[in-house]
Design a protein around this motif. Structure first.
Motif, PDB file in Angstrom:
ATOM      1  N   ASP A   1       0.857  -1.183   0.000  1.00  0.00           N
ATOM      2  CA  ASP A   1       0.000   0.000   0.000  1.00  0.00           C
ATOM      3  C   ASP A   1       0.888   1.226   0.000  1.00  0.00           C
ATOM      4  OD1 ASP A   1      -2.137   1.690   0.109  1.00  0.00           O
ATOM      5  OD2 ASP A   1      -2.537   1.388   2.236  1.00  0.00           O
ATOM      6  N   GLU A   2       0.782   2.046  -1.059  1.00  0.00           N
ATOM      7  CA  GLU A   2       1.616   3.241  -1.188  1.00  0.00           C
ATOM      8  C   GLU A   2       3.101   2.878  -1.095  1.00  0.00           C
ATOM      9  OE1 GLU A   2       0.155   6.381  -1.579  1.00  0.00           O
ATOM     10  OE2 GLU A   2      -1.867   5.577  -1.408  1.00  0.00           O
ATOM     11  N   GLY A   3       3.458   1.710  -1.625  1.00  0.00           N
ATOM     12  CA  GLY A   3       4.851   1.280  -1.614  1.00  0.00           C
ATOM     13  C   GLY A   3       5.282   0.560  -0.349  1.00  0.00           C
ATOM     14  N   ILE A   4       4.375   0.369   0.604  1.00  0.00           N
ATOM     15  CA  ILE A   4       4.694  -0.332   1.851  1.00  0.00           C
ATOM     16  C   ILE A   4       4.219  -1.774   1.728  1.00  0.00           C
ATOM     17  CG2 ILE A   4       4.287  -0.435   4.339  1.00  0.00           C
ATOM     18  CD1 ILE A   4       3.685   2.598   4.176  1.00  0.00           C
ATOM     19  N   ALA A   5       5.092  -2.728   2.066  1.00  0.00           N
ATOM     20  CA  ALA A   5       4.732  -4.146   2.009  1.00  0.00           C
ATOM     21  C   ALA A   5       4.310  -4.603   3.404  1.00  0.00           C
ATOM     22  CB  ALA A   5       5.918  -4.960   1.526  1.00  0.00           C
ATOM     23  N   TYR A   6       3.272  -5.407   3.467  1.00  0.00           N
ATOM     24  CA  TYR A   6       2.775  -5.973   4.725  1.00  0.00           C
ATOM     25  C   TYR A   6       2.822  -7.490   4.609  1.00  0.00           C
ATOM     26  CZ  TYR A   6       0.671  -1.359   5.490  1.00  0.00           C
ATOM     27  OH  TYR A   6       0.470  -0.015   5.644  1.00  0.00           O
ATOM     28  N   GLN A   7       3.141  -8.161   5.729  1.00  0.00           N
ATOM     29  CA  GLN A   7       3.051  -9.612   5.776  1.00  0.00           C
ATOM     30  C   GLN A   7       1.934  -9.925   6.759  1.00  0.00           C
ATOM     31  OE1 GLN A   7       6.701 -11.635   6.451  1.00  0.00           O
ATOM     32  NE2 GLN A   7       5.747 -13.643   6.423  1.00  0.00           N
ATOM     33  N   ILE A   8       0.910 -10.647   6.285  1.00  0.00           N
ATOM     34  CA  ILE A   8      -0.295 -10.845   7.077  1.00  0.00           C
ATOM     35  C   ILE A   8      -0.613 -12.334   7.179  1.00  0.00           C
ATOM     36  CG2 ILE A   8      -2.782 -10.414   7.171  1.00  0.00           C
ATOM     37  CD1 ILE A   8      -2.236  -7.805   5.621  1.00  0.00           C
ATOM     38  N   THR A   9      -0.980 -12.743   8.397  1.00  0.00           N
ATOM     39  CA  THR A   9      -1.517 -14.081   8.616  1.00  0.00           C
ATOM     40  C   THR A   9      -3.004 -13.895   8.850  1.00  0.00           C
ATOM     41  OG1 THR A   9       0.548 -14.782   9.634  1.00  0.00           O
ATOM     42  CG2 THR A   9      -1.400 -16.148  10.044  1.00  0.00           C
TER      43      THR A   9
END
Length: 170
Positions: A1-9
């Motif tokens: 999002d807007e160049g930010i990566a998230y790692q989600i479980t």
């Protein structure tokens, strides 16, 4: 999002449920890949690109379409705006869009009107040594006439901005 990566479980079944559960707040015009209806799989990458808001001012009406980056021409097409070659587009067609940009279309129309002007005849006197003092002779009889003037009138959004004479006939 807007160049930010998230790692989600997550326990979400679909991409759409995952995005809603984590408050990603997608708006009209935002693109998600894979599609929101696709099932969540272990390790897939979800990408989305936010649309930008651009204001279009046409015929006194403002529209705020959210679109992917592109040109002014594409923003007008997405807004359903049609225009003629004579219309004034600001900024120009090929300008790249930026968030918050305002695009305006000035409708240009023109017409030719014909106006009649009354022409009065003029009396010309000429000295003649063969006539007595106070005596007058009509050499050529005059009469009133008309002059038709063709005028080009240009309007911007219905307001007259130019009036110029293009032809005349007596």
């Amino acid at each position: 999002d807007e160049g930010i990566a998230y790692q989600i479980t997550t326990q979400a079944a679909t991409i759409g449920e995952l995005l809603d559960a984590y408050d990603f707040n997608l708006s009209v015009g935002d693109i998600v890949y894979p599609d929101r209806s696709q099932p969540v799989r272990d390790g897939p990458e979800i990408r989305f690109r936010r649309a930008i808001s651009v204001t279009t001012q046409v015929d006194g009406v403002g529209r705020d379409p959210r679109i992917q980056a592109g040109t002014v021409r594409e923003a007008l097409a997405m807004s359903g705006v049609t225009y003629s070659a004579a219309d004034i587009i600001t900024p120009s067609h090929n300008t790249q869009l930026a968030p918050g940009m305002t695009v305006s279309v000035t409708r240009v129309t023109e017409e030719t009107v014909t106006e009649s002007v009354r022409l009065y005849y003029q009396k010309k006197t000429q000295k003649d040594a063969t006539l007595y003092i106070g005596e007058e002779v009509v050499a050529q009889k005059g009469s009133e006439g008309t002059k038709e003037v063709d005028i080009r009138v240009v309007y911007h959004d219905g307001e007259e901005v130019l009036r110029e004479e293009v032809a005349e006939r007596v």
